[in-house]
Design a protein around this motif. Structure first.
Motif, PDB file in Angstrom:
ATOM      1  N   ARG A 211       0.832  -1.197   0.000  1.00 18.15           N
ATOM      2  CA  ARG A 211       0.000   0.000   0.000  1.00 18.15           C
ATOM      3  C   ARG A 211       0.871   1.253   0.000  1.00 18.15           C
ATOM      4  NH1 ARG A 211      -5.160  -1.591   0.704  1.00 18.15           N
ATOM      5  NH2 ARG A 211      -5.823   0.585   0.851  1.00 18.15           N
ATOM      6  N   LEU A 212       0.288   2.350  -0.449  1.00 19.55           N
ATOM      7  CA  LEU A 212       1.015   3.619  -0.511  1.00 19.55           C
ATOM      8  C   LEU A 212       1.567   4.020   0.857  1.00 19.55           C
ATOM      9  CD1 LEU A 212      -1.427   5.576  -2.840  1.00 19.55           C
ATOM     10  CD2 LEU A 212       0.950   5.011  -3.375  1.00 19.55           C
ATOM     11  N   SER A 213       0.844   3.719   1.910  1.00 22.68           N
ATOM     12  CA  SER A 213       1.276   4.089   3.261  1.00 22.68           C
ATOM     13  C   SER A 213       2.559   3.381   3.689  1.00 22.68           C
ATOM     14  CB  SER A 213       0.168   3.778   4.270  1.00 22.68           C
ATOM     15  OG  SER A 213      -0.167   2.400   4.238  1.00 22.68           O
ATOM     16  N   GLU A 214       2.936   2.319   2.963  1.00 17.49           N
ATOM     17  CA  GLU A 214       4.147   1.576   3.290  1.00 17.49           C
ATOM     18  C   GLU A 214       5.378   2.096   2.551  1.00 17.49           C
ATOM     19  OE1 GLU A 214       3.495  -2.825   3.485  1.00 17.49           O
ATOM     20  OE2 GLU A 214       1.492  -2.284   2.724  1.00 17.49           O
ATOM     21  N   ILE A 215       5.193   3.087   1.686  1.00 16.67           N
ATOM     22  CA  ILE A 215       6.306   3.646   0.926  1.00 16.67           C
ATOM     23  C   ILE A 215       6.626   5.019   1.474  1.00 16.67           C
ATOM     24  CG2 ILE A 215       7.079   4.408  -1.357  1.00 16.67           C
ATOM     25  CD1 ILE A 215       5.216   2.310  -2.551  1.00 16.67           C
ATOM     26  N   GLY A 216       7.845   5.188   1.970  1.00 16.82           N
ATOM     27  CA  GLY A 216       8.171   6.449   2.636  1.00 16.82           C
ATOM     28  C   GLY A 216       9.288   7.257   2.016  1.00 16.82           C
ATOM     29  N   ASP A 217       9.984   6.717   1.004  1.00 18.21           N
ATOM     30  CA  ASP A 217      11.167   7.428   0.507  1.00 18.21           C
ATOM     31  C   ASP A 217      10.855   8.429  -0.598  1.00 18.21           C
ATOM     32  OD1 ASP A 217      10.503   5.338  -1.195  1.00 18.21           O
ATOM     33  OD2 ASP A 217      12.578   4.950  -1.810  1.00 18.21           O
ATOM     34  N   VAL A 218       9.699   8.285  -1.286  1.00 19.81           N
ATOM     35  CA  VAL A 218       9.317   9.231  -2.346  1.00 19.81           C
ATOM     36  C   VAL A 218       7.816   9.481  -2.284  1.00 19.81           C
ATOM     37  CG1 VAL A 218      11.162   8.633  -3.960  1.00 19.81           C
ATOM     38  CG2 VAL A 218       9.025   7.342  -4.012  1.00 19.81           C
ATOM     39  N   ASN A 219       7.387  10.613  -2.843  1.00 17.35           N
ATOM     40  CA  ASN A 219       5.958  10.885  -2.964  1.00 17.35           C
ATOM     41  C   ASN A 219       5.345   9.952  -3.998  1.00 17.35           C
ATOM     42  OD1 ASN A 219       6.070  13.035  -1.144  1.00 17.35           O
ATOM     43  ND2 ASN A 219       6.520  14.518  -2.762  1.00 17.35           N
ATOM     44  N   MET A 220       4.127   9.523  -3.752  1.00 14.41           N
ATOM     45  CA  MET A 220       3.436   8.653  -4.678  1.00 14.41           C
ATOM     46  C   MET A 220       2.048   9.220  -4.961  1.00 14.41           C
ATOM     47  SD  MET A 220       5.626   6.247  -5.305  1.00 14.41           S
ATOM     48  CE  MET A 220       4.708   4.903  -6.045  1.00 14.41           C
ATOM     49  N   ALA A 221       1.523   8.910  -6.132  1.00 10.16           N
ATOM     50  CA  ALA A 221       0.202   9.395  -6.524  1.00 10.16           C
ATOM     51  C   ALA A 221      -0.870   8.384  -6.156  1.00 10.16           C
ATOM     52  CB  ALA A 221       0.176   9.647  -8.024  1.00 10.16           C
ATOM     53  N   THR A 222      -2.078   8.876  -5.906  1.00  9.90           N
ATOM     54  CA  THR A 222      -3.199   7.971  -5.681  1.00  9.90           C
ATOM     55  C   THR A 222      -3.851   7.585  -7.003  1.00  9.90           C
ATOM     56  OG1 THR A 222      -4.624   9.888  -5.298  1.00  9.90           O
ATOM     57  CG2 THR A 222      -3.688   8.797  -3.353  1.00  9.90           C
ATOM     58  N   ASN A 223      -3.877   8.528  -7.959  1.00  6.82           N
ATOM     59  CA  ASN A 223      -4.516   8.241  -9.248  1.00  6.82           C
ATOM     60  C   ASN A 223      -3.897   9.103 -10.345  1.00  6.82           C
ATOM     61  OD1 ASN A 223      -6.178   7.768 -11.441  1.00  6.82           O
ATOM     62  ND2 ASN A 223      -8.060   7.762 -10.235  1.00  6.82           N
ATOM     63  N   CYS A 224      -2.973   8.530 -11.110  1.00  9.36           N
ATOM     64  CA  CYS A 224      -2.388   9.253 -12.244  1.00  9.36           C
ATOM     65  C   CYS A 224      -2.813   8.599 -13.563  1.00  9.36           C
ATOM     66  CB  CYS A 224      -0.870   9.357 -12.136  1.00  9.36           C
ATOM     67  SG  CYS A 224       0.002   7.805 -11.891  1.00  9.36           S
ATOM     68  N   SER A 225      -3.997   7.971 -13.554  1.00  7.95           N
ATOM     69  CA  SER A 225      -4.506   7.364 -14.782  1.00  7.95           C
ATOM     70  C   SER A 225      -4.734   8.437 -15.841  1.00  7.95           C
ATOM     71  CB  SER A 225      -5.802   6.596 -14.510  1.00  7.95           C
ATOM     72  OG  SER A 225      -6.813   7.475 -14.048  1.00  7.95           O
ATOM     73  N   MET A 226      -4.590   8.022 -17.107  1.00 12.94           N
ATOM     74  CA  MET A 226      -4.677   8.956 -18.222  1.00 12.94           C
ATOM     75  C   MET A 226      -5.841   8.610 -19.138  1.00 12.94           C
ATOM     76  SD  MET A 226      -0.646   9.354 -19.287  1.00 12.94           S
ATOM     77  CE  MET A 226      -0.503   7.616 -19.776  1.00 12.94           C
ATOM     78  N   ASN A 227      -6.443   9.613 -19.692  1.00 18.18           N
ATOM     79  CA  ASN A 227      -7.446   9.420 -20.728  1.00 18.18           C
ATOM     80  C   ASN A 227      -6.711   9.075 -22.029  1.00 18.18           C
ATOM     81  OD1 ASN A 227      -9.200  10.206 -23.047  1.00 18.18           O
ATOM     82  ND2 ASN A 227     -10.624  10.787 -21.421  1.00 18.18           N
ATOM     83  N   ILE A 228      -7.015   7.912 -22.617  1.00 15.76           N
ATOM     84  CA  ILE A 228      -6.279   7.460 -23.801  1.00 15.76           C
ATOM     85  C   ILE A 228      -7.158   7.434 -25.051  1.00 15.76           C
ATOM     86  CG2 ILE A 228      -4.537   6.173 -22.500  1.00 15.76           C
ATOM     87  CD1 ILE A 228      -6.124   3.603 -23.175  1.00 15.76           C
TER      88      ILE A 228
END
Length: 238
Positions: A211-228
């Protein structure tokens, strides 16, 4: 006319796949010793030696993501200055420039990003790739591909269950890049919106969860999905 394509980045995963799918085109993929993109004279020499019609710029500092926070100078020198060097040479010799960017240029909160949406990267890596985009956009004959590219096999033992992206494997990206090479502007290149875990589990049923909460060394996005939708229309018209 047969395409002559100069590609930065050496024999990385994407470039190996580009070579496999380059039917009808002539490719030159120098390694870093032959063409260091931070040295503009080496780029110019490669261009003079090969006389390309197209330049696909894939070279970049990417992983580990934390390097962009810990050592921003190397990220700036390669991803921003190096890209500007290539743009200058493509301008000088009137070469079509194709730049592989990233979905990380979006702010990563709402998802379904259009190519025309505002950009506001959530990591220093994203800023470095956006910096590259800025110079590329000043080259009249350019194409920027914002990729949600994933290596195959997936290089990590666990995949995020709560980060939504539009992931696509590198082999599929290579085919699309060569099909889109004569387009211009900005194109989102990815697959359907889903969690990274859901995407990877089809290929690797044993993939672990993180889960995102387990990653602490860099910022992470919750939703960077793209319209294709733009990508789909272009591919359907081919």
């Amino acid at each position: 006319m047969s395409k002559r394509i100069l590609i930065s980045g050496g024999e990385g995963n994407l470039n190996k796949k580009l070579r496999e799918h380059s039917f009808g085109s002539t490719l030159y993929i120098p390694n870093q010793l032959e063409m260091d993109i931070t040295k503009i004279d080496e780029i110019e020499k490669a261009i003079k030696d090969f006389s390309p019609t197209h330049f696909i710029h894939t070279a970049a500092i990417t992983r580990p993501m934390s390097i962009h926070e810990q050592n921003p100078a190397i990220s700036i020198e390669t991803n921003i200055v190096g890209t500007a060097n290539i743009t200058l040479m493509c301008l000088k010799y009137k070469i079509k420039l194709i730049y592989t960017s990233t979905d990380y240029v979006y702010n990563g909160t709402k998802g379904n990003y259009l190519e025309t949406d505002g950009v506001n990267p959530f990591t220093s890596y994203g800023w470095s790739k956006l910096g590259g985009e800025c110079s590329v956009k000043m080259c009249p004959n350019h194409l920027i591909l914002r990729l949600a590219m994933c290596e195959k096999p997936f290089p990590h033992p666990k995949a995020l269950v709560d980060m939504i992206k539009s992931p696509i494997y590198v082999d599929d990206v290579a085919k699309l890049v060569l099909n889109l090479i004569d387009e211009v502007g900005v194109i989102n290149v990815g697959g359907k919106a889903q969690s990274v875990f859901d995407f990877v589990k089809d290929e690797n049923p044993d993939i672990g969860k993180i889960r995102l909460s387990e990653i602490g060394d860099v910022n992470m996005a919750t939703n960077c999905s793209m319209n294709i939708e733009k990508l789909k229309k272009l591919i359907d018209n081919d």
